[in-house]
Design an enzyme around this catalytic site. Structure first.
Site, short mmCIF file in Angstrom:
data_model
loop_
_atom_site.label_atom_id
_atom_site.label_comp_id
_atom_site.label_asym_id
_atom_site.label_seq_id
_atom_site.Cartn_x
_atom_site.Cartn_y
_atom_site.Cartn_z
N ASP A 78 -0.46 2.58 -8.12
CA ASP A 78 -0.50 1.11 -8.08
C ASP A 78 -0.76 0.43 -9.43
O ASP A 78 -1.53 -0.53 -9.50
CB ASP A 78 -1.55 0.63 -7.08
CG ASP A 78 -1.31 1.15 -5.67
OD1 ASP A 78 -0.22 1.69 -5.41
OD2 ASP A 78 -2.22 1.03 -4.83
N LYS A 129 4.16 2.02 -0.79
CA LYS A 129 3.20 2.40 0.25
C LYS A 129 2.62 1.12 0.87
O LYS A 129 2.34 0.15 0.17
CB LYS A 129 2.10 3.31 -0.29
CG LYS A 129 1.16 2.73 -1.33
CD LYS A 129 0.15 3.79 -1.75
CE LYS A 129 -0.86 3.26 -2.76
NZ LYS A 129 -1.75 2.22 -2.23
N CYS A 168 -7.48 2.77 -3.49
CA CYS A 168 -6.25 3.53 -3.25
C CYS A 168 -6.26 4.92 -3.88
O CYS A 168 -5.70 5.86 -3.30
CB CYS A 168 -5.05 2.73 -3.74
SG CYS A 168 -4.78 1.22 -2.78
#
Length: 231
Positions: A25, A134, A167
């Site tokens: 990310d 995701k 995450c």
């Protein structure tokens, strides 16, 4: 060819060509002023060194034959993929909560195709890399990550990215439950929240779920001289 990475709580030996570097990310949302985290009140002022360290780690990993996997967290423009009121994600996602408080941001935070969703300019996937969307914190949830790794015989995962305590840790934990060996490079990650969140996440990882190292040590382990020492 095997190499040994100095890490906490102990060193770990792996074959780079049967391992993957996972970049979690590294989007404007998480690493750039004006992105989702910044607008939601989280401090992103110290993410620049993290970006540079990820660049260094990616270059070394690619040269050693490691698979590079890039994750982008987010949803469709209508946020159907985010889940409605029947999903805990609807209630706990700070991006969704921020947009409910500031309706003018609707469709701008973590929406596929938006500036917020894009990877930061400094980090550009190359041919042979894999880029995966995701919809939740974990990179294993509703993605082909597990099958991609298993089909290549990959068991060792090296993690970088943002946020360490959300995450990154979520994906590493899920990997642990699926029998993957997870290492996080601490100076190539950044937390969402106060500094103690970073320390707590790293403590959890090195104590219960994996290993912790840093970019310089990782690059040294991938150098030709390190392979020669193992051989």
């Amino acid at each position: 060819m095997m190499t040994t990475l100095t890490a906490r709580p102990e060193a770990i030996t792996f074959d780079p060509q049967q391992s993957a570097l996972i970049v979690v990310d590294m989007q404007n949302a998480y690493a750039t002023p004006g992105g989702y985290l910044d607008l939601a009140g989280f401090d992103v002022s110290t993410t620049r060194p993290v970006i540079a360290n990820i660049q260094t780690a990616v270059t070394a990993a690619r040269a050693a034959g490691m698979l590079i996997i890039w994750f982008q967290n987010g949803w469709d423009e209508q946020y159907v993929e985010a889940g409605g009121p029947g999903s805990p994600n609807f209630h706990k996602s700070n991006a969704l909560k921020t947009m409910r408080k500031q309706p003018q941001l609707q469709g701008k935070l973590l929406a596929k195709g938006s500036w917020d969703y894009q990877l930061v300019d400094e980090l550009v996937p190359q041919p042979g890399d894999i880029v995966l969307p995701k919809p939740r914190y974990s990179g294993f949830f509703n993605t082909p990550l597990d099958s991609i790794l298993r089909s290549r015989g990959i068991r060792h995962l090296v993690f970088t990215g943002i946020a360490t305590n959300v995450c990154v840790e979520s994906t590493l934990r899920d990997g642990f439950f699926l029998e993957y060996f997870g290492v996080v490079l601490e100076d190539a990650t950044h937390q969402a929240g106060p500094e103690f969140a970073q320390k707590a996440a790293l403590f959890n990882i090195e104590t219960f779920f994996g290993w912790v190292s840093d970019v310089e040590t990782f690059c040294d382990a991938l150098s030709p001289t390190s392979f020669a020492r193992i051989a």
